[in-house]
Design a protein around this motif. Structure first.
Motif, PDB file in Angstrom:
ATOM      1  N   THR A 124       0.791  -1.230   0.000  1.00  0.00           N
ATOM      2  CA  THR A 124       0.000   0.000   0.000  1.00  0.00           C
ATOM      3  C   THR A 124       0.827   1.286   0.000  1.00  0.00           C
ATOM      4  O   THR A 124       0.272   2.378   0.075  1.00  0.00           O
ATOM      5  N   GLY A 125       2.156   1.167  -0.083  1.00  0.00           N
ATOM      6  CA  GLY A 125       2.985   2.347  -0.182  1.00  0.00           C
ATOM      7  C   GLY A 125       3.038   3.155   1.103  1.00  0.00           C
ATOM      8  O   GLY A 125       2.733   2.678   2.194  1.00  0.00           O
ATOM      9  N   ALA A 126       3.418   4.414   0.952  1.00  0.00           N
ATOM     10  CA  ALA A 126       3.516   5.317   2.103  1.00  0.00           C
ATOM     11  C   ALA A 126       3.176   6.728   1.634  1.00  0.00           C
ATOM     12  O   ALA A 126       3.762   7.222   0.670  1.00  0.00           O
ATOM     13  N   PRO A 127       2.240   7.386   2.289  1.00  0.00           N
ATOM     14  CA  PRO A 127       1.868   8.748   1.896  1.00  0.00           C
ATOM     15  C   PRO A 127       2.886   9.767   2.389  1.00  0.00           C
ATOM     16  O   PRO A 127       3.730   9.457   3.236  1.00  0.00           O
ATOM     17  N   PRO A 128       2.823  10.999   1.892  1.00  0.00           N
ATOM     18  CA  PRO A 128       3.729  12.046   2.374  1.00  0.00           C
ATOM     19  C   PRO A 128       3.555  12.284   3.876  1.00  0.00           C
ATOM     20  O   PRO A 128       2.437  12.228   4.394  1.00  0.00           O
ATOM     21  N   PHE A 129       4.669  12.539   4.527  1.00  0.00           N
ATOM     22  CA  PHE A 129       4.650  12.872   5.959  1.00  0.00           C
ATOM     23  C   PHE A 129       4.793  14.379   6.099  1.00  0.00           C
ATOM     24  O   PHE A 129       5.705  14.991   5.537  1.00  0.00           O
ATOM     25  N   VAL A 130       3.906  14.977   6.841  1.00  0.00           N
ATOM     26  CA  VAL A 130       3.976  16.413   7.126  1.00  0.00           C
ATOM     27  C   VAL A 130       4.290  16.579   8.602  1.00  0.00           C
ATOM     28  O   VAL A 130       3.505  16.167   9.462  1.00  0.00           O
ATOM     29  N   PRO A 131       5.430  17.158   8.946  1.00  0.00           N
ATOM     30  CA  PRO A 131       5.808  17.296  10.357  1.00  0.00           C
ATOM     31  C   PRO A 131       4.894  18.288  11.074  1.00  0.00           C
ATOM     32  O   PRO A 131       4.187  19.083  10.432  1.00  0.00           O
ATOM     33  N   PRO A 132       4.906  18.263  12.411  1.00  0.00           N
ATOM     34  CA  PRO A 132       4.012  19.139  13.182  1.00  0.00           C
ATOM     35  C   PRO A 132       4.479  20.587  13.229  1.00  0.00           C
ATOM     36  O   PRO A 132       4.617  21.183  14.304  1.00  0.00           O
ATOM     37  N   ILE A 133       4.720  21.174  12.074  1.00  0.00           N
ATOM     38  CA  ILE A 133       5.038  22.599  11.984  1.00  0.00           C
ATOM     39  C   ILE A 133       3.737  23.384  12.157  1.00  0.00           C
ATOM     40  O   ILE A 133       2.732  23.040  11.526  1.00  0.00           O
ATOM     41  N   PRO A 134       3.709  24.406  12.983  1.00  0.00           N
ATOM     42  CA  PRO A 134       2.471  25.171  13.163  1.00  0.00           C
ATOM     43  C   PRO A 134       1.861  25.618  11.826  1.00  0.00           C
ATOM     44  O   PRO A 134       2.504  26.306  11.037  1.00  0.00           O
ATOM     45  N   GLY A 135       0.644  25.176  11.573  1.00  0.00           N
ATOM     46  CA  GLY A 135      -0.079  25.561  10.368  1.00  0.00           C
ATOM     47  C   GLY A 135       0.147  24.669   9.175  1.00  0.00           C
ATOM     48  O   GLY A 135      -0.627  24.725   8.209  1.00  0.00           O
ATOM     49  N   ALA A 136       1.193  23.813   9.197  1.00  0.00           N
ATOM     50  CA  ALA A 136       1.535  23.048   8.000  1.00  0.00           C
ATOM     51  C   ALA A 136       0.505  21.975   7.670  1.00  0.00           C
ATOM     52  O   ALA A 136       0.053  21.855   6.525  1.00  0.00           O
ATOM     53  N   ARG A 137       0.141  21.171   8.669  1.00  0.00           N
ATOM     54  CA  ARG A 137      -0.809  20.095   8.407  1.00  0.00           C
ATOM     55  C   ARG A 137      -2.179  20.648   8.029  1.00  0.00           C
ATOM     56  O   ARG A 137      -2.855  20.113   7.151  1.00  0.00           O
ATOM     57  N   GLU A 138      -2.578  21.738   8.661  1.00  0.00           N
ATOM     58  CA  GLU A 138      -3.840  22.371   8.310  1.00  0.00           C
ATOM     59  C   GLU A 138      -3.787  22.912   6.882  1.00  0.00           C
ATOM     60  O   GLU A 138      -4.759  22.795   6.120  1.00  0.00           O
ATOM     61  N   SER A 139      -2.653  23.495   6.511  1.00  0.00           N
ATOM     62  CA  SER A 139      -2.492  24.057   5.178  1.00  0.00           C
ATOM     63  C   SER A 139      -2.566  22.978   4.110  1.00  0.00           C
ATOM     64  O   SER A 139      -3.185  23.161   3.056  1.00  0.00           O
TER      65      SER A 139
END
Length: 333
Positions: A118-133
Motif C-alpha cells: 500500500t505504499g507510504a503517503p507524504p509525511f507532514v511534520p508538526p510545523i504550526p499551520g503546515a498540516r492544516e495548510s
C-alpha cells in the motif's frame, strides 16, 4: 506511486526542464535563436497526463491478459483470510478510467495468501499551520503538486532530500523563484557528504535557487498566491511570501485503516509493517513489500521484494532480501 505521483510524472517535468536548461548553453555551442525558451504549462500537463494514463491503461490490460482479477476500491482485512473491499469512493479517483468497480456495496474476498503493498503517503511534520495548510489544499505535497494549474512564480520547498532537491531544480529551470529549506546542516543527508556538498555548491550558484540549511520552519499560513512561511536559523528569524509551499519532508507508512489486527499482522513502533528477510509478516500467510515496510522507498526495491514473494509461493526457492547495497539516482543539475 511511481506511475501516478512519483518517478514517471516527475521525469516528464524533468525532461521539459532539461530542454529549457539546455538553451542556456546553445549560444556557446554556436546554436542561435533558441535562448528565449518559454513554457506552455497546459501543453506540458496534457503530455504528462497522457503518459500516465497510457501506462496505467497498459498495466490494466496486461493484468487482464494474464487473468488477474482487478478490483478497484479500498480494502481492509476482515479476518485472517478475508478482505473487504469498499468501492464507494471510486468516482473520486481521477486516475482510474476503466469504469470498473463502481458498483455499490462492499465485496468480500477470501485468500490463501496476501501481499500488502500500500505504499507510504507524504509525511507532514508538526510545523504550526503546515498540516492544516495541506489538509485545506493550500500547501502542496509530493502527492498533490501534480494538481497545479499553472507554474508558480515562486515556491518555498521544505525538505532537501531527493524529492525536495529534484523539485527545486525543476521549478528553477521552469523559471520559478525557489527557496529550499532544510533542518539538517546539509542537503541530501541520505547520501555521501562529498556528493551532497558538490550539488549544494552547484545549486547555490543557480540564479533562481536560495538554499538554507540548518533552519527550522516555524510556521506556514496563507492561501495560494500569498503563502507565508517563516523559519529560524540560529538566532536569526526570517519569513517569505511565495505563491506556493511544497512540503517535501519524506513519506511514512500509514496502516491504521488496513485492519491489520484482524489478520494478525504486527506493526513496528513507528508504524511500518514488520517483515522478515523474505518479506513475511507475523502472519505466516501474509507478506508486505514496498514503502509500507519502511525500508528503501524505491520502486526497484519493491519490485524485487514482490518477485521474492512470488518465488516463495509459486517458484522453487527465494533469496533473502538485502538492503545493504542499493543503487539509486537523484535527478538534479
Amino acid at each position: 506511486e511511481c506511475l501516478w505521483r512519483g518517478c514517471i510524472p516527475s521525469k516528464a517535468w524533468r525532461v521539459a526542464a532539461d530542454r529549457m536548461r539546455d538553451r542556456a548553453d546553445d549560444k556557446r555551442l554556436g546554436v542561435g535563436g533558441t535562448e528565449k525558451a518559454s513554457l506552455d504549462w497546459s501543453v506540458l500537463e496534457s503530455t504528462r497526463r497522457s503518459i500516465l494514463e497510457d501506462r496505467g491503461g497498459l498495466a490494466l490490460k496486461t493484468d487482464k491478459a494474464v487473468k488477474i482479477d482487478f478490483v478497484h476500491g479500498r480494502a481492509t482485512f476482515a479476518g485472517e483470510h478475508t478482505v473487504s473491499v469498499d468501492p464507494s469512493g471510486n468516482s473520486d479517483d481521477p486516475h482510474v478510467r476503466s469504469g470498473e468497480g463502481t458498483g455499490k456495496g462492499a465485496r468480500e474476498i477470501s485468500f490463501g495468501c496476501a501481499v500488502i503493498a500500500t505504499g507510504a503517503p507524504p509525511f507532514v511534520p508538526p510545523i504550526p499551520g503546515a498540516r492544516e495548510s495541506v489538509a485545506e489544499g493550500n500547501s502542496l505535497t509530493s502527492d498533490t503538486v501534480w494538481s497545479l494549474d499553472e507554474r508558480p512564480a515562486s515556491v518555498a520547498i521544505v525538505g532537501a532530500g531527493a524529492i525536495g532537491v529534484e523539485m527545486a531544480q525543476i521549478f528553477a529551470d521552469f523559471g520559478s523563484r525557489v527557496t529550499l529549506l532544510e533542518a539538517q546542516d546539509r542537503i541530501l543527508a541520505e547520501v555521501e557528504s562529498g556528493i551532497a556538498a558538490e550539488l549544494a555548491d552547484a545549486m547555490n550558484g543557480e540564479a533562481n535557487i536560495d538554499v538554507h540549511t540548518g533552519v527550522r520552519v516555524s510556521s506556514v499560513s496563507g492561501k495560494p498566491g500569498a503563502m507565508e512561511i517563516a523559519w529560524q536559523g540560529g538566532d536569526a528569524e526570517s519569513s517569505l511570501t511565495v505563491d506556493r509551499v511544497l512540503m517535501a519532508t519524506g513519506k511514512r507508512p500509514q496502516v491504521k485503516a488496513l485492519g491489520l489486527d484482524l489478520a494478525g499482522v504486527e506493526v513496528s513502533d513507528w508504524g511500518a509493517i514488520e517483515v522478515d528477510v523474505r518479506c513475511r509478516t507475523s502472519a505466516a500467510h501474509i507478506f508486505a513489500v514496498g514503502d509500507v515496510i519502511g525500508q528503501a522507498q524505491l520502486t526497484p526495491v519493491a519490485i524485487r521484494a514482490g518477485r521474492n514473494v512470488a518465488d516463495q509461493e509459486f517458484g522453487p526457492s527465494s533469496t533473502p532480501m538485502s538492503y545493504d547495497d542499493i543503487p539509486t539516482a537523484i535527478f538534479s543539475c
